[in-house]
Write an enzyme that holds these catalytic residues in place. Structure first.
Site, PDB file in Angstrom:
ATOM      1  CB  SER A  12      -2.678  -9.015  36.967  1.00 54.98           C
ATOM      2  OG  SER A  12      -2.694  -9.706  35.725  1.00 54.98           O
ATOM      3  N   GLY A  13      -3.728 -12.158  37.475  1.00 52.86           N
ATOM      4  CA  GLY A  13      -4.868 -13.000  37.128  1.00 52.86           C
ATOM      5  C   GLY A  13      -5.042 -13.094  35.628  1.00 52.86           C
ATOM      6  N   GLY A  14      -4.390 -12.212  34.883  1.00 50.38           N
ATOM      7  CA  GLY A  14      -4.488 -12.251  33.426  1.00 50.38           C
ATOM      8  C   GLY A  14      -3.587 -13.331  32.846  1.00 50.38           C
ATOM      9  CB  CYS A  66      -0.984  -0.048   1.175  1.00 50.92           C
ATOM     10  SG  CYS A  66      -2.294   1.181   1.010  1.00 50.92           S
ATOM     11  CG  ASP A 112      -0.209 -11.067  28.895  1.00 53.87           C
ATOM     12  OD1 ASP A 112      -0.550 -11.974  28.124  1.00 53.87           O
ATOM     13  OD2 ASP A 112      -0.504  -9.875  28.726  1.00 53.87           O
ATOM     14  CB  SER A 113       1.046 -11.783  35.201  1.00 53.77           C
ATOM     15  OG  SER A 113      -0.303 -11.884  35.557  1.00 53.77           O
ATOM     16  CB  THR A 114      -1.520 -16.727  34.615  1.00 58.77           C
ATOM     17  OG1 THR A 114      -2.382 -15.779  35.220  1.00 58.77           O
ATOM     18  CG2 THR A 114      -1.766 -18.090  35.197  1.00 58.77           C
ATOM     19  CG  HIS A 128      -3.785  -3.641   3.177  1.00 62.61           C
ATOM     20  ND1 HIS A 128      -2.759  -3.116   3.928  1.00 62.61           N
ATOM     21  CD2 HIS A 128      -4.411  -2.576   2.614  1.00 62.61           C
ATOM     22  CE1 HIS A 128      -2.767  -1.802   3.841  1.00 62.61           C
ATOM     23  NE2 HIS A 128      -3.762  -1.453   3.047  1.00 62.61           N
ATOM     24  CD  GLU A 134      -1.434  -6.036   5.529  1.00 61.88           C
ATOM     25  OE1 GLU A 134      -1.122  -6.519   4.427  1.00 61.88           O
ATOM     26  OE2 GLU A 134      -1.568  -4.812   5.715  1.00 61.88           O
TER      27      GLU A 134
END
Ligand code: XMP
Length: 507
Positions: A218-220, A77, A222-224, A164, A166
């Protein structure tokens, strides 16, 4: 590796993800990256991304050596227009442009389009058009509107597309990306998350040695996931801290802490609920709420670090989009909308060294790692939840009573929406407690109670979002249950706004 040069397109990250999906590692670079640097990194191919500007309104420059060298290039593009203009072609400012699904006709054999039919459907999004190609370039596809849709150099491995590849609407987009990566760039298919996990575990073990590592969970997802990865790598040298600020959804703390403890993670849950509520008393302004919560969080975390330390390292679940966005905002390319609260700022204050194993990963890759590590589907598929939690979903002052109302409404919403067969397509679904009361009638009596707003959105990455067209019978059931089961709420409304102009959260 494939280097994606970012001209500011909303699809830049998607381009990088598409290469990783086919097993080729990719990274995103700013336009001032030097050719010598890319050469040194043994980059196999360069993608010039799209961008929001016209080549005529933009003063973007890139290292000219990139076009003198021999690393294959794919312009997409704006990247196509930039390349055309840079190399001596012409671009005309468009009046009409092309948007959405468009048919292209392939007019010449090209390695880029191997395996495609003569006519294909692609996704276009442009005003300007390339009207004259640089010397040595030929057209390889024309759009149904008669515009140049793709071109390539006859002398160098330089290719360009106006559409595009992608975007998933481009039906053969993946094949085009594969052709570029494997046939043109000869890139190796060696990006493999199983191996990434093994290598990271080894790397972390070596880096940490006999020292101790601190992590905030945090419970999310990523951190888990990070907690589990670190537990595998260094066992008890990890201390994971979960600060319960009392602003969580029902059951989240219990579910995550049970899971992590069962796995043997050395987890400390700090009950700081009263402390946060106290500090939030009388706070109404959304930015002030975020500041108070962020500040208090750092305070609690610091105390625990001191008590349980010394820690040499702090682990953080920073993801690649955070890295790219903070680079963009440092250079003034992104406007600040909200102060997102994370544990940024901690390392400087406490003198920690950082461990950020996911620094180059996208969210979907972390989810795959979570799967590899055997984390349950419920946790992997958990919706994003803001650091300041329910505090930014209670408009106005946060009190324990309001938290209770919101938690109960939110639980009903979750129970009902999870039954919907399209639940997996939802990015976030949550309730918001409004600071107004309206008149209603419950039984034979007049009621004067609070209003709950329901927000259910689809999104790729949280940067933009659309409200979800949830069937009325589901919305109706949610509204009936909330107003019947919760004393204090007599009205439920549904938020029909996209992002932009609204944000996902209400504060
Ligand atoms: P907005 O409301 O800005 O949200 O459209 C975009 C995404 O970010 C989440 N969000 C946050 N996440 N700390 C976080 O970690 C925060 O302070 C925060 N505020 C919003 C939001 O839930 C959505 O997924």
């Amino acid at each position: 590796m494939i280097a994606v040069v970012d001209f500011g397109s909303q699809y830049t990250q998607l381009i990088a993800r598409r290469f990783r999906e086919i097993g080729v590692y990719s990274e995103i670079y700013s336009p001032n990256v030097k050719y010598s640097f890319l050469k040194e990194k043994e980059v196999k191919g360069i993608v010039l991304s799209g961008g929001p500007n016209s080549v005529y309104d933009s003063d973007l420059e890139i290292d000219y050596e990139i076009f003198k060298g021999d690393i294959p290039i794919l312009g997409i593009c704006f990247g196509f227009q930039f390349m055309a203009k840079f190399l001596g072609g012409e671009v005309r400012k468009g009046e009409k442009g092309e948007f959405g699904l468009t048919e292209i006709k392939i007019v010449r054999d090209s390695l880029l389009f191997e395996g495609l039919e003569k006519k294909e459907k692609v996704w276009m999004s442009h005003y300007d058009v390339v009207t004259k190609l640089p010397e040595d370039f030929v057209d390889i596809a024309i759009s149904e509107n008669g515009f140049l849709a793709a071109a390539q150099s006859l002398k160098k491995p330089f290719f360009a597309v106006q559409f595009h590849p992608e975007v998933s609407h481009t039906e053969k987009g993946r094949l085009i990306i594969e052709n570029f990566a494997f046939k043109i760039c000869k890139a190796e298919k060696n990006w493999n998350l199983d191996r990434f996990v093994e290598e990271k575990i080894e790397e972390i073990r070596e880096q940490v040695g006999e020292n101790k590592v601190l992590l905030a969970v945090s419970g999310g997802v990523d951190s888990t996931t990070l907690a589990v990865l670190l537990q595998r790598a260094i066992g008890d040298k990890l201390t994971a801290i979960f600060v319960d600020h009392g602003l969580l959804r029902i059951g989240e703390k219990e579910e995550v802490s049970r899971f992590l403890k069962d796995l043997g993670v050395n987890l400390v849950v700090i009950d700081a609920r009263e402390r946060f509520l106290e500090k939030l008393r009388g706070v109404i302004d959304p930015e002030e709420k975020r500041r108070v919560i962020g500040h208090e969080f750092v305070g609690v975390f610091k105390e625990e670090a001191r008590k349980r330390g010394p820690f040499k390292f702090l682990a953080q679940g920073t993801l690649y989009p955070d890295v790219i966005e903070s680079a963009a905002s440092n250079t003034g390319m992104a406007a600040k909308i909200k102060t997102h609260h994370n544990v940024g700022g901690l390392p400087e204050e406490l003198g920690f060294e950082l461990i950020e194993p996911f620094r180059y990963l996208f969210k979907d890759e972390v989810r795959k790692i979570a799967e590899i590590l055997g984390i349950p589907k419920d946790i992997i598929r958990r919706q994003p939840f803001p650091g300041p939690g329910l505090a930014v979903r209670i408009l106005g002052e946060v009190t324990e009573d309001k938290l209770e109302l919101l938690r109960r409404a939110d639980r009903i919403l979750m129970e009902e929406i999870k039954k919907w067969d399209k639940y997996d397509e939802i990015w976030q679904s949550f309730a918001v407690l409004l600071p107004i009361k309206t008149v209603g009638v419950k039984g034979d009596f007049r009621s004067y109670e609070y209003v709950i707003a329901i927000r259910i959105v689809k999104s790729e990455d949280g940067m933009t979002a659309n409200f979800v067209e949830v069937p009325y019978d589901i919305l109706g059931k949610i509204a009936r249950r909330i107003t019947n089961e919760i004393i204090g709420i007599n009205r439920v409304v549904y938020d029909l706004t996209d992002k932009p102009p609204a944000t996902i959260e209400w504060e």
